[in-house]
Design an enzyme around this catalytic site. Structure first.
Site, short mmCIF file in Angstrom:
data_model
loop_
_atom_site.label_atom_id
_atom_site.label_comp_id
_atom_site.label_asym_id
_atom_site.label_seq_id
_atom_site.Cartn_x
_atom_site.Cartn_y
_atom_site.Cartn_z
N HIS A 237 0.64 -5.50 -11.52
CA HIS A 237 -0.58 -5.78 -11.45
C HIS A 237 -1.30 -5.30 -10.47
CE1 HIS A 237 0.02 -8.74 -14.77
NE2 HIS A 237 1.12 -9.32 -14.04
N GLY A 238 -2.63 -5.20 -10.57
CA GLY A 238 -3.48 -4.69 -9.49
C GLY A 238 -4.92 -5.41 -9.47
#
Length: 416
Positions: A237-238
């Site tokens: 995830h970012g």
């Protein structure tokens, strides 16, 4: 299979993977003895077992099935009612044959007696080699460019370098981040791809932010003196993060972020002197933010415009102001002017990156396809342009990959 048929299959692979109905083909492939039962079973188990993965593996394996493999495959398509694909392949095959002159088609030229006598040769004016397009029809020119250390990085060592893949799938409950279903498919595709490109691949899964940094430091502290390149892949995830040069951050499984700028800085000339002057490549499959791009209307009949079979998921997390101090302090500390660095992002900063739970992320799936078809003849930047073009037309929501290129030369992967 001869080289012309092999090149044709590679050129047509994207369309074949999109449209090929493999379930209808198994009996026809067996009856025409193109494959044996155990080979069919291996193809059916490829990747996640999805239709696309099976189709991709079938096309790859077809290249190994003899000189008549392509015409027999076309016949199998006709047997199973896939006439449009059969006609597409047959027409392109005939066109390729017609465009290549054979000796029997050449008419001898009779020279007049007065011009048979050798004349004084005049020196030819040197002509520059066109290296701007990325694709090369002249194999000699391509090989000349690959071997020119002033214009291209030379990847001659075996293996040519390390490749670290960090694959974060499961996140702690407190982080509020969902399980990244489908990421293991991405990880396996990239493991195979970079292994085939002569990298030593190491996979680390489900790392906290601290362990991610430790794994990266461990890689940077190795002796790369006898190697030519280094690759880092991060699947997670970012989110957005303030930055000086490289935007974005990726999450550890504990929900703590690591800025892309910090990751790149670990491999700078001070921290990793044995990689000085050598290409350092970073591939980031994570969201750049939380915006969903609906795109704008264009006239198109491309089959890629249709949305995938299952609902894609974003690798998105909202921008966090709390990252500002973290990133700013880290960036100011010692980030030198970057060189020999290439950072490829799965999406444009500020937008989500889509992942299909059954077939993996749009970005990695396309990256793998493009590298399979074109890595033998095109440089890295040209390959990533193809990836961006292919990903940009997928789905209802849109996604636009991008990159930060601080390479000093062209980079051709080692494919043989």
């Amino acid at each position: 299979m001869d080289e012309a048929d092999r090149r044709l299959l590679r050129r047509c692979r994207l369309r074949l993977v999109e449209e090929l109905q493999v379930d209808q083909l198994w009996d026809a492939l067996l009856s025409r003895e193109l494959f044996r039962p155990h080979m069919i079973e291996d193809i059916q188990r490829a990747g996640s077992g999805s239709r696309r993965d099976q189709a991709r593996q079938l096309i790859i394996d077809l290249e190994t099935r003899g000189s008549q493999a392509l015409p027999l495959f076309i016949s199998c398509l006709e047997d199973t009612g896939q006439d449009m694909l059969a006609s597409f392949l047959r027409t392109n095959r005939q066109a390729a044959k017609l465009s290549k002159p054979t000796l029997e088609n050449l008419t001898p030229v009779v020279l007049r007696p007065e011009i048979r006598k050798p004349e004084v040769l005049r020196p030819e004016t040197p002509r520059p080699v066109d290296i701007g397009s990325g694709g090369f029809g002249d194999v000699g020119a391509l090989e000349s460019l690959r071997g020119n250390a002033d214009l291209a990085y030379i990847l001659s060592m075996e293996p040519c370098g390390h490749c670290l893949i960090i694959n974060n799938v499961n996140f702690c409950r407190e982080s509020g981040l969902r399980t990244r279903t489908g990421s293991n498919i991405d990880c396996e595709k990239l493991r195979r791809r970079f292994s085939s490109l002569h990298f030593m691949v190491e996979v680390k899964g489900d790392l906290t932010a601290k362990k991610m940094v430790l794994a990266l430091l461990e890689l940077a502290q190795q002796d790369h003196g006898a190697l030519d390149c280094c690759v880092v892949v991060i699947l997670s995830h970012g989110c957005q993060a303030s930055h000086l040069q490289f935007p974005g951050a990726v999450y550890g499984t504990d929900g703590c972020p690591v800025s892309v700028e910090k990751i790149v800085n670990i491999f700078n000339g001070t921290s990793c002197p044995s990689l000085g002057g050598k290409p350092k490549l970073f591939f980031i499959q994570a969201c750049g933010g939380e915006q969903k791009d609906h795109g704008f209307e264009v006239a198109s009949t491309s089959p890629e415009d249709e949305s995938p079979g299952s609902n894609p998921e974003p690798d998105a997390t909202p921008f966090q102001e709390g990252l500002r101090t973290f990133d700013q302090l880290d960036a100011i500390s010692s980030l030198p002017t970057p060189s020999d660095i290439f950072v490829s992002y799965s999406t444009f900063p500020g937008f989500v990156s889509w992942r299909d739970p059954k077939s993996g992320s749009w970005y990695v799936e396309t990256l793998d396809d493009i590298f399979e078809q074109w890595a033998h003849s095109e440089d890295l930047q040209s390959l990533l342009l193809r990836v961006a073009n292919a990903v940009s037309v997928k789905g209802i929501y849109k996604q636009m990959p991008g990159c930060f290129n601080f390479l000093r030369k062209k980079l051709f992967f080692k494919t043989s």
